[in-house]
Write a protein that holds these residues in place. Structure first.
Motif, PDB file in Angstrom:
ATOM      1  N   THR A   1      37.258  43.350  41.600  1.00  0.00           N
ATOM      2  CA  THR A   1      37.075  43.433  40.160  1.00  0.00           C
ATOM      3  C   THR A   1      38.428  43.234  39.487  1.00  0.00           C
ATOM      4  O   THR A   1      39.490  43.383  40.114  1.00  0.00           O
ATOM      5  N   ASP A   2      38.409  42.930  38.204  1.00  0.00           N
ATOM      6  CA  ASP A   2      39.667  42.783  37.468  1.00  0.00           C
ATOM      7  C   ASP A   2      40.475  44.083  37.501  1.00  0.00           C
ATOM      8  O   ASP A   2      41.707  44.054  37.591  1.00  0.00           O
ATOM      9  N   GLU A   3      39.784  45.212  37.431  1.00  0.00           N
ATOM     10  CA  GLU A   3      40.478  46.498  37.470  1.00  0.00           C
ATOM     11  C   GLU A   3      41.199  46.702  38.791  1.00  0.00           C
ATOM     12  O   GLU A   3      42.342  47.192  38.821  1.00  0.00           O
ATOM     13  N   GLU A   4      40.579  46.311  39.887  1.00  0.00           N
ATOM     14  CA  GLU A   4      41.218  46.443  41.196  1.00  0.00           C
ATOM     15  C   GLU A   4      42.439  45.540  41.299  1.00  0.00           C
ATOM     16  O   GLU A   4      43.471  45.924  41.870  1.00  0.00           O
ATOM     17  N   LYS A   5      42.334  44.338  40.762  1.00  0.00           N
ATOM     18  CA  LYS A   5      43.478  43.434  40.772  1.00  0.00           C
ATOM     19  C   LYS A   5      44.635  44.011  39.968  1.00  0.00           C
ATOM     20  O   LYS A   5      45.792  43.968  40.401  1.00  0.00           O
ATOM     21  N   LEU A   6      44.330  44.545  38.796  1.00  0.00           N
ATOM     22  CA  LEU A   6      45.376  45.138  37.957  1.00  0.00           C
ATOM     23  C   LEU A   6      46.037  46.318  38.656  1.00  0.00           C
ATOM     24  O   LEU A   6      47.261  46.484  38.595  1.00  0.00           O
ATOM     25  N   ASP A   7      45.247  47.153  39.311  1.00  0.00           N
ATOM     26  CA  ASP A   7      45.801  48.303  40.033  1.00  0.00           C
ATOM     27  C   ASP A   7      46.743  47.838  41.138  1.00  0.00           C
ATOM     28  O   ASP A   7      47.804  48.444  41.366  1.00  0.00           O
TER      29      ASP A   7
ATOM     30  N   LEU B   1      43.002  45.102  53.941  1.00  0.00           N
ATOM     31  CA  LEU B   1      42.714  43.714  54.275  1.00  0.00           C
ATOM     32  C   LEU B   1      43.421  42.760  53.323  1.00  0.00           C
ATOM     33  O   LEU B   1      43.986  41.745  53.741  1.00  0.00           O
ATOM     34  N   VAL B   2      43.409  43.081  52.041  1.00  0.00           N
ATOM     35  CA  VAL B   2      44.062  42.209  51.077  1.00  0.00           C
ATOM     36  C   VAL B   2      45.574  42.280  51.233  1.00  0.00           C
ATOM     37  O   VAL B   2      46.278  41.281  51.084  1.00  0.00           O
ATOM     38  N   LEU B   3      46.105  43.448  51.557  1.00  0.00           N
ATOM     39  CA  LEU B   3      47.533  43.541  51.852  1.00  0.00           C
ATOM     40  C   LEU B   3      47.904  42.617  52.995  1.00  0.00           C
ATOM     41  O   LEU B   3      48.939  41.953  52.970  1.00  0.00           O
ATOM     42  N   ALA B   4      47.067  42.572  54.009  1.00  0.00           N
ATOM     43  CA  ALA B   4      47.344  41.696  55.151  1.00  0.00           C
ATOM     44  C   ALA B   4      47.343  40.231  54.737  1.00  0.00           C
ATOM     45  O   ALA B   4      48.102  39.421  55.261  1.00  0.00           O
TER      46      ALA B   4
ATOM     47  N   VAL C   1      51.095  35.451  39.328  1.00  0.00           N
ATOM     48  CA  VAL C   1      50.751  36.497  40.282  1.00  0.00           C
ATOM     49  C   VAL C   1      49.231  36.597  40.432  1.00  0.00           C
ATOM     50  O   VAL C   1      48.697  36.713  41.543  1.00  0.00           O
ATOM     51  N   TRP C   2      48.532  36.536  39.326  1.00  0.00           N
ATOM     52  CA  TRP C   2      47.074  36.681  39.332  1.00  0.00           C
ATOM     53  C   TRP C   2      46.411  35.634  40.219  1.00  0.00           C
ATOM     54  O   TRP C   2      45.425  35.918  40.904  1.00  0.00           O
ATOM     55  N   THR C   3      46.971  34.438  40.221  1.00  0.00           N
ATOM     56  CA  THR C   3      46.360  33.367  41.011  1.00  0.00           C
ATOM     57  C   THR C   3      46.463  33.620  42.511  1.00  0.00           C
ATOM     58  O   THR C   3      45.719  33.006  43.292  1.00  0.00           O
ATOM     59  N   ARG C   4      47.349  34.498  42.915  1.00  0.00           N
ATOM     60  CA  ARG C   4      47.490  34.789  44.341  1.00  0.00           C
ATOM     61  C   ARG C   4      46.241  35.427  44.928  1.00  0.00           C
ATOM     62  O   ARG C   4      46.028  35.403  46.140  1.00  0.00           O
ATOM     63  N   PHE C   5      45.425  36.026  44.070  1.00  0.00           N
ATOM     64  CA  PHE C   5      44.224  36.675  44.567  1.00  0.00           C
ATOM     65  C   PHE C   5      43.136  35.671  44.919  1.00  0.00           C
ATOM     66  O   PHE C   5      42.200  36.000  45.633  1.00  0.00           O
TER      67      PHE C   5
END
Length: 216
Positions: A192-198, A6-9, A182-186
């Motif tokens: 979680t922060d870990e999921e964003k980093l991954d 979903l986030v990829l989309a 890049v982080w702001t794109r989320f």
């Protein structure tokens, strides 16, 4: 997995990333390899190019094209780019159709001067197959660091050395303004922060593998 798709989309429109992707090709020292990065994609997006209706798009090639590269005189050079179209002789056959002239008309030699980043080339045995994007891992890699089309660094790394290099570069990148952007794109994604980093580690390799703190 559903959340990732979903986030990829949302973040990468048009990406059918639920399938391992067919990479570009590069010829080095008379041998052909495939890439885990996409040097032409930035230029494609800037030009607004879209695959023609005749192009056959598959889940293993969501971009709709394959580019072929080489390195000449220290420069990354586009040899060809092509799409697949339905063949005329058989109902289910496919054939390649070059789009190089459409993309770069009247240019006999195309240096990728638009591109700065990392060219990641698996040239070893498959270690771990991942049916998602370019997620599979190998026991050896070649890595070309490119600045405006010129190869400025070449590395030959086994898996352990590559993973150590990747973590070092990612740590440096995570302290940069580019990472913050890049982080702001989320946005408000419930991760979680870990999921964003991954996710960033998986899908922003071109940026952080070539990142240098003296050139943020």
């Amino acid at each position: 997995m559903v959340r990732w798709l979903l986030v990829l989309a949302l973040l990468l429109p048009g990406v059918a990333a639920a399938t391992a992707q067919e990479g570009d090709r590069i010829r080095l020292d008379g041998k052909e390899f495939w890439l885990q990065t996409e040097p032409l994609e930035e230029w494609i997006k800037a030009q607004g190019w879209r695959p023609p209706e005749a192009a056959m798009i598959s889940s293993s090639n969501w971009r709709g094209y394959i580019a072929e590269w080489t390195v000449e005189e220290g420069q990354l050079v586009l040899v060809d780019a092509w799409i697949r179209v339905r063949g005329r002789s058989e109902e289910f056959s496919m054939q390649q159709q070059s789009i190089r002239e459409d993309l770069f008309p009247a240019m006999p030699r195309v240096v990728a001067d638009w591109y700065s980043g990392a060219i990641l080339i698996p040239d070893g045995e498959l270690v771990d197959y991942v049916h998602l994007g370019y997620g599979s891992t190998f026991d050896h890699y070649q890595l070309l660091i490119v600045e405006h089309g010129r190869v400025v660094e070449y590395l030959s790394l086994d898996r352990a050395a590559f993973e150590a290099y990747r973590e070092e570069r990612f740590a440096a990148f995570s302290r940069s303004a580019a990472f913050a952007e890049v982080w702001t794109r989320f946005g408000d994604q419930d991760w979680t922060d870990e999921e964003k980093l991954d996710f960033i580690r998986a899908f922003y390799a071109e940026q952080y593998l070539s990142y240098r703190e003296e050139n943020p």
